[in-house]
Design a protein around this motif. Structure first.
Motif, short mmCIF file in Angstrom:
data_model
loop_
_atom_site.label_atom_id
_atom_site.label_comp_id
_atom_site.label_asym_id
_atom_site.label_seq_id
_atom_site.Cartn_x
_atom_site.Cartn_y
_atom_site.Cartn_z
N VAL A 46 41.86 36.21 29.22
CA VAL A 46 42.13 35.75 30.59
C VAL A 46 43.49 36.28 31.05
N GLU A 47 44.48 36.20 30.18
CA GLU A 47 45.81 36.70 30.53
C GLU A 47 45.79 38.20 30.81
N ASP A 48 45.06 38.95 29.99
CA ASP A 48 44.96 40.40 30.20
C ASP A 48 44.31 40.70 31.56
N LEU A 49 43.23 39.99 31.87
CA LEU A 49 42.56 40.17 33.16
C LEU A 49 43.51 39.83 34.30
N ARG A 50 44.23 38.72 34.17
CA ARG A 50 45.17 38.31 35.20
C ARG A 50 46.21 39.39 35.46
N LEU A 51 46.76 39.91 34.38
CA LEU A 51 47.80 40.93 34.51
C LEU A 51 47.27 42.20 35.16
N LEU A 52 46.16 42.71 34.66
CA LEU A 52 45.62 43.97 35.18
C LEU A 52 45.11 43.82 36.62
N ILE A 53 44.40 42.75 36.90
CA ILE A 53 43.91 42.53 38.26
C ILE A 53 45.09 42.31 39.20
N GLY A 54 46.09 41.59 38.74
CA GLY A 54 47.28 41.37 39.56
C GLY A 54 47.99 42.67 39.92
N GLN A 55 47.84 43.67 39.09
CA GLN A 55 48.42 44.99 39.35
C GLN A 55 47.44 45.91 40.07
N GLY A 56 46.25 45.40 40.37
CA GLY A 56 45.25 46.20 41.09
C GLY A 56 44.58 47.25 40.23
N MET A 57 44.57 47.06 38.94
CA MET A 57 44.01 48.07 38.02
C MET A 57 42.56 47.77 37.66
N GLU A 77 43.26 29.72 32.91
CA GLU A 77 44.70 29.94 32.84
C GLU A 77 45.05 31.04 31.85
N GLY A 78 45.87 31.98 32.32
CA GLY A 78 46.46 32.97 31.43
C GLY A 78 47.73 32.37 30.86
N HIS A 79 48.83 33.09 30.96
CA HIS A 79 50.10 32.60 30.41
C HIS A 79 51.03 32.02 31.46
N MET A 80 50.58 31.93 32.70
CA MET A 80 51.50 31.50 33.74
C MET A 80 51.27 30.06 34.17
N TYR A 81 50.09 29.76 34.69
CA TYR A 81 49.81 28.40 35.19
C TYR A 81 48.30 28.25 35.36
N GLU A 82 47.86 27.03 35.44
CA GLU A 82 46.45 26.75 35.66
C GLU A 82 46.01 27.40 36.97
N GLY A 83 44.95 28.19 36.92
CA GLY A 83 44.44 28.86 38.10
C GLY A 83 45.06 30.23 38.35
N ASP A 84 45.84 30.74 37.40
CA ASP A 84 46.52 32.01 37.65
C ASP A 84 45.55 33.20 37.72
N LEU A 85 44.42 33.14 37.04
CA LEU A 85 43.43 34.21 37.17
C LEU A 85 42.83 34.18 38.57
N LEU A 86 42.45 33.00 39.04
CA LEU A 86 41.91 32.87 40.39
C LEU A 86 42.93 33.37 41.41
N SER A 87 44.17 33.03 41.23
CA SER A 87 45.22 33.47 42.14
C SER A 87 45.29 34.99 42.20
N ALA A 88 45.24 35.64 41.05
CA ALA A 88 45.29 37.10 41.00
C ALA A 88 44.08 37.72 41.70
N VAL A 89 42.91 37.13 41.50
CA VAL A 89 41.69 37.64 42.12
C VAL A 89 41.77 37.47 43.64
N LEU A 90 42.20 36.31 44.09
CA LEU A 90 42.28 36.03 45.52
C LEU A 90 43.32 36.89 46.24
N ALA A 91 44.33 37.33 45.52
CA ALA A 91 45.42 38.09 46.13
C ALA A 91 45.08 39.57 46.34
#
Length: 131
Positions: A46-57, A77-91
Motif C-alpha cells: 500500500v505504501e509503495d502504491l501511495r508513493l508511486l501514484i502520488g508521484q504520477g508514476m 494506510e501506507g506510512h503516512m495516515y489512514e486514507g493516504d492511498l485514497l488521498s494519492a489516488v484522488l489527487a
C-alpha cells in the motif's frame, strides 16, 4: 483504457522504459521510486502504491491495483495516515480518469459511500466528484 496486468512484471518492464540509476546525491524519494519501478507490481505494498501514484508514476498499471485495495478498505494506510492511498489516488489530474473511465466510475462509487472523513480528504473527495 486499462492495460493488461502481468503482475510478475515491473513498471520498467510494463512501460518498456528503463531509467538510469539515480545520481549519488538523489533524494530518498527519487532513490525509492527508482527501486520500486524495478520491483514486480505484485510485490508493491500500500505504501509503495501511495508513493508511486502520488508521484504520477505508472498510473495505467497502478491505479487498478490501488482500486483493488480501496474496494476492500477505502481508508487503507501506507506510512503516512489512514486514507493516504485514497488521498494519492484522488489527487491525480482529472484527465487520468478520461483515459481510465471504468476506474473513475468505480472510484466514484467507493467515495460516494464514505462518511466522517477528515476535512482535507473530504475536500479531495468533493473535488473528485465535481470533476
Amino acid at each position: 483504457m486499462t492495460h493488461p496486468l502481468n503482475r510478475d512484471r515491473s513498471l520498467e518492464e510494463l512501460e518498456r522504459a528503463r531509467w538510469p540509476a539515480p545520481s549519488a546525491d538523489a533524494t530518498r524519494l527519487v532513490t525509492t521510486a527508482h527501486a520500486l519501478r524495478r520491483r514486480p507490481i505484485s510485490e508493491l505494498t500500500v505504501e509503495d502504491l501511495r508513493l508511486l501514484i502520488g508521484q504520477g508514476m505508472g498510473l495505467p498499471y497502478l491505479l487498478p491495483l490501488a482500486l483493488e485495495v480501496l474496494r476492500e478498505n477505502p481508508m487503507a494506510e501506507g506510512h503516512m495516515y489512514e486514507g493516504d492511498l485514497l488521498s494519492a489516488v484522488l489527487a491525480r489530474n482529472p484527465s487520468v480518469w478520461d483515459e481510465l473511465p471504468d476506474l473513475g466510475r468505480e472510484l466514484c462509487g467507493i467515495v460516494s459511500k464514505l462518511t466522517g472523513l477528515p476535512s482535507d480528504l473530504q475536500q479531495k473527495v468533493e473535488l473528485f466528484l465535481a470533476s
